[in-house]
Design a protein around this motif. Structure first.
Motif, PDB file in Angstrom:
ATOM      1  N   ASP A   1       0.897  -1.235  -0.028  1.00  0.00           N
ATOM      2  CA  ASP A   1       0.042  -0.014  -0.022  1.00  0.00           C
ATOM      3  C   ASP A   1       0.988   1.132  -0.074  1.00  0.00           C
ATOM      4  OD1 ASP A   1      -1.779   1.916   0.567  1.00  0.00           O
ATOM      5  OD2 ASP A   1      -2.593   0.987   2.404  1.00  0.00           O
ATOM      6  N   VAL A   2       0.982   1.748  -1.060  1.00  0.00           N
ATOM      7  CA  VAL A   2       1.947   2.898  -1.244  1.00  0.00           C
ATOM      8  C   VAL A   2       1.234   4.456  -1.081  1.00  0.00           C
ATOM      9  CG1 VAL A   2       3.670   4.020  -2.686  1.00  0.00           C
ATOM     10  CG2 VAL A   2       3.622   1.513  -2.834  1.00  0.00           C
ATOM     11  N   THR A   3       1.789   5.370  -0.335  1.00  0.00           N
ATOM     12  CA  THR A   3       1.187   6.420  -0.379  1.00  0.00           C
ATOM     13  C   THR A   3       2.159   7.668  -0.707  1.00  0.00           C
ATOM     14  OG1 THR A   3      -0.539   6.061   1.298  1.00  0.00           O
ATOM     15  CG2 THR A   3      -0.103   8.296   1.102  1.00  0.00           C
ATOM     16  N   VAL A   4       1.873   8.411  -1.523  1.00  0.00           N
ATOM     17  CA  VAL A   4       2.948   9.395  -1.972  1.00  0.00           C
ATOM     18  C   VAL A   4       2.386  10.732  -1.382  1.00  0.00           C
ATOM     19  CG1 VAL A   4       4.063  10.546  -3.844  1.00  0.00           C
ATOM     20  CG2 VAL A   4       3.597   8.088  -4.080  1.00  0.00           C
ATOM     21  N   VAL A   5       3.172  11.427  -0.689  1.00  0.00           N
ATOM     22  CA  VAL A   5       2.834  12.891  -0.197  1.00  0.00           C
ATOM     23  C   VAL A   5       3.717  13.848  -1.208  1.00  0.00           C
ATOM     24  CG1 VAL A   5       3.123  14.493   1.933  1.00  0.00           C
ATOM     25  CG2 VAL A   5       2.578  11.860   2.272  1.00  0.00           C
ATOM     26  N   ALA A   6       2.967  14.646  -1.905  1.00  0.00           N
ATOM     27  CA  ALA A   6       3.631  15.518  -2.922  1.00  0.00           C
ATOM     28  C   ALA A   6       3.857  16.896  -2.374  1.00  0.00           C
ATOM     29  CB  ALA A   6       2.603  15.335  -4.159  1.00  0.00           C
ATOM     30  N   ASN A   7       4.984  17.462  -2.645  1.00  0.00           N
ATOM     31  CA  ASN A   7       5.083  18.996  -2.653  1.00  0.00           C
ATOM     32  C   ASN A   7       4.019  19.717  -3.251  1.00  0.00           C
ATOM     33  OD1 ASN A   7       6.403  21.578  -2.323  1.00  0.00           O
ATOM     34  ND2 ASN A   7       7.308  21.199  -4.193  1.00  0.00           N
ATOM     35  N   THR A   8       3.595  20.734  -2.680  1.00  0.00           N
ATOM     36  CA  THR A   8       2.639  21.683  -3.442  1.00  0.00           C
ATOM     37  C   THR A   8       2.929  23.092  -3.400  1.00  0.00           C
ATOM     38  OG1 THR A   8       1.142  21.889  -1.478  1.00  0.00           O
ATOM     39  CG2 THR A   8       0.383  20.256  -3.164  1.00  0.00           C
ATOM     40  N   GLY A   9       4.297  23.257  -2.933  1.00  0.00           N
ATOM     41  CA  GLY A   9       4.662  24.578  -2.958  1.00  0.00           C
ATOM     42  C   GLY A   9       5.150  25.113  -4.304  1.00  0.00           C
ATOM     43  N   ASP A  10       5.186  24.409  -5.223  1.00  0.00           N
ATOM     44  CA  ASP A  10       5.381  24.936  -6.619  1.00  0.00           C
ATOM     45  C   ASP A  10       4.028  25.521  -7.472  1.00  0.00           C
ATOM     46  OD1 ASP A  10       7.770  23.899  -5.838  1.00  0.00           O
ATOM     47  OD2 ASP A  10       7.835  22.411  -7.753  1.00  0.00           O
ATOM     48  N   ASP A  11       2.750  25.149  -6.574  1.00  0.00           N
ATOM     49  CA  ASP A  11       1.635  25.369  -7.187  1.00  0.00           C
ATOM     50  C   ASP A  11       1.455  26.872  -7.448  1.00  0.00           C
ATOM     51  OD1 ASP A  11       1.599  22.738  -6.691  1.00  0.00           O
ATOM     52  OD2 ASP A  11      -0.463  22.830  -5.535  1.00  0.00           O
ATOM     53  N   LEU A  12       0.526  27.189  -8.553  1.00  0.00           N
ATOM     54  CA  LEU A  12       0.426  28.587  -8.803  1.00  0.00           C
ATOM     55  C   LEU A  12      -0.844  28.706  -9.419  1.00  0.00           C
ATOM     56  CD1 LEU A  12       2.112  29.559 -11.935  1.00  0.00           C
ATOM     57  CD2 LEU A  12       2.661  27.222 -11.001  1.00  0.00           C
ATOM     58  N   TRP A  13      -1.610  30.057  -9.368  1.00  0.00           N
ATOM     59  CA  TRP A  13      -2.773  30.149 -10.139  1.00  0.00           C
ATOM     60  C   TRP A  13      -2.209  30.987 -11.652  1.00  0.00           C
ATOM     61  CZ3 TRP A  13      -7.340  28.794  -9.363  1.00  0.00           C
ATOM     62  CH2 TRP A  13      -7.902  28.149  -8.050  1.00  0.00           C
ATOM     63  N   LEU A  14      -2.631  30.630 -12.559  1.00  0.00           N
ATOM     64  CA  LEU A  14      -2.139  31.038 -13.991  1.00  0.00           C
ATOM     65  C   LEU A  14      -3.290  31.107 -14.902  1.00  0.00           C
ATOM     66  CD1 LEU A  14       0.438  32.070 -15.437  1.00  0.00           C
ATOM     67  CD2 LEU A  14       0.752  29.548 -16.009  1.00  0.00           C
ATOM     68  N   HIS A  15      -3.851  32.115 -15.518  1.00  0.00           N
ATOM     69  CA  HIS A  15      -4.901  32.171 -16.346  1.00  0.00           C
ATOM     70  C   HIS A  15      -6.065  31.755 -15.607  1.00  0.00           C
ATOM     71  CE1 HIS A  15      -2.222  33.439 -19.485  1.00  0.00           C
ATOM     72  NE2 HIS A  15      -1.746  32.466 -19.388  1.00  0.00           N
ATOM     73  N   GLY A  16      -6.152  32.070 -14.358  1.00  0.00           N
ATOM     74  CA  GLY A  16      -7.455  31.795 -13.551  1.00  0.00           C
ATOM     75  C   GLY A  16      -7.485  30.139 -13.189  1.00  0.00           C
ATOM     76  N   VAL A  17      -6.445  29.441 -13.565  1.00  0.00           N
ATOM     77  CA  VAL A  17      -6.430  28.075 -13.294  1.00  0.00           C
ATOM     78  C   VAL A  17      -5.403  27.587 -12.213  1.00  0.00           C
ATOM     79  CG1 VAL A  17      -7.785  27.080 -15.500  1.00  0.00           C
ATOM     80  CG2 VAL A  17      -5.271  27.388 -15.324  1.00  0.00           C
ATOM     81  N   ARG A  18      -5.801  26.527 -11.351  1.00  0.00           N
ATOM     82  CA  ARG A  18      -4.840  26.118 -10.285  1.00  0.00           C
ATOM     83  C   ARG A  18      -3.820  25.178 -11.001  1.00  0.00           C
ATOM     84  NH1 ARG A  18      -2.201  28.533  -6.477  1.00  0.00           N
ATOM     85  NH2 ARG A  18      -1.627  27.142  -4.471  1.00  0.00           N
TER      86      ARG A  18
END
Ligand code: GDP
Ligand code: CA
Length: 327
Positions: free
Chosen positions: A37-54
């Motif tokens: 049972d593999v769970t991956v916890v992902a970095n979301t620090g690179d996330d951004l809003w661009l052209h109104g989309v996430r």
């Protein structure tokens, strides 16, 4: 067997794909998958809003890589991609024209944004998107809150993606800020995935802006320090250089040498107040093995270039083998 992985984008996704191949072979479920049972916890620090989309670059890289849709040569984005929409947006002079938004990729961002606007948290949105891609893991964002990595430069503070993609990390970074992190909490399932794991694996992801960002979410570092599971990691630095990308610029900004032993010491051994128990370096860094052992590390050297899936599965095997060597 419960395995939890703390991942950035390309490095973490490639490693996880190899890990899954290994687990399918060692712990087959009889239907082409694995009982692990593999769970991956992902970095979301690179996330951004661009052209109104996430846009969630690391989550998408994981989803596409594990779902068999990634552009292999690039390591991120969709294969067979086109950029008609981005070209037309550029004609309006809007947005960040240096940030590639492929047409197929844009569908992912539109779908994500639609679900977010319906009120779903990012973790639930991610689960919904993953239903299509069947990544073979439980994919979790580190947090449902908007936490963005910003880079402090002499000319002001900019979003990580602007520094990384637009400036190719060539503008000197004085430090990194996790905007919004003080209000953030780990996404549902993150602390449990650490607490109930049989082994936690830190893949060769960027130690500063991928692994460091996940550890910066309040509660995550403590959960990693407290888990009864062994924590094993693979060095993202090989022979004094990041294998791909500009992680050396990130390390320099926080005063850590681009060196496999220096990165190990930066993370630290749990026995010394750090977050790791064992460290796998590349054969190119074999001379550091006795030095780290003298400091109490459980450490080994192996080929760690993720050239293809079988080679990456072999790296995962060497990393997991370190568990049996722990004191
Ligand atoms: P990103 O979010 O797309 O930058 O991806 P990650 O943070 O998950 O991983 C990026 C890091 O992976 C790079 O900084 C490299 O140091 C490391 N890396 C990439 N390819 C390899 C490889 O084949 N072997 C090893 N050991 N490290 C790698
Ligand atoms: Ca990333």
């Amino acid at each position: 067997m419960r395995v939890t992985v703390l991942s950035g984008g390309v490095g973490g996704a490639r490693f996880t794909r190899g890990l899954l191949a290994l687990l399918r072979e060692r712990l087959p479920d009889g239907a082409g998958g694995t009982t692990a049972d593999v769970t991956v916890v992902a970095n979301t620090g690179d996330d951004l809003w661009l052209h109104g989309v996430r846009v969630c670059p690391d989550l998408d890289t994981l989803m596409y890589t594990l779902g068999g849709a990634v552009h292999e040569g690039q390591g991120w984005g969709r294969r067979d991609e086109s950029t008609h929409v981005a070209a037309d947006l550029a004609a309006y002079g809007l947005g960040w024209e240096w940030f590639t938004l492929g047409d197929l990729d844009l569908a992912t961002h539109l779908a994500r944004t639609e679900l977010l606007r319906r009120g779903l948290p990012l973790s639930a949105v991610t689960a919904r998107l993953a239903e299509r891609w069947q990544p073979g893991v439980t994919l979790l964002p580190m947090t449902d809150d908007e936490v963005e990595t910003h880079v402090v430069t002499d000319d002001g503070t900019i979003h990580f993606e602007e520094w990384w993609v637009r400036h190719r990390a060539a503008v000197p970074a004085r430090g990194f800020v996790q905007a919004g992190v003080e209000r953030a909490t780990p996404a549902p399932g993150v602390l449990d995935a650490l607490g109930s794991a049989d082994v936690v694996v830190v893949p060769p992801s960027n130690p500063v802006v991928s692994v460091g960002t996940i550890l910066g979410v309040p509660g995550v570092r403590d959960a990693l320090r407290a888990t009864t599971a062994p924590v094993v990691a693979v060095s993202p630095v090989v022979g004094g250089a990041p294998v791909r990308g500009m992680a050396d610029a990130c390390l320099a900004a926080i005063g850590v040498a681009t060196d496999a032993a220096a990165v190990a010491r930066h993370h630290g051994r749990r026995a010394d107040g750090g977050v790791l128990d064992a460290w796998l370096v590349d054969d190119a860094d074999a001379p550091t093995v006795p030095l780290l052992r003298a400091d109490g590390w459980t450490v080994d050297a192996a080929p760690t270039l993720m050239t293809d899936v079988p080679a990456t599965a072999a790296i995962a095997a060497r990393a997991l083998a370190l568990v049996d060597r722990l004191p």
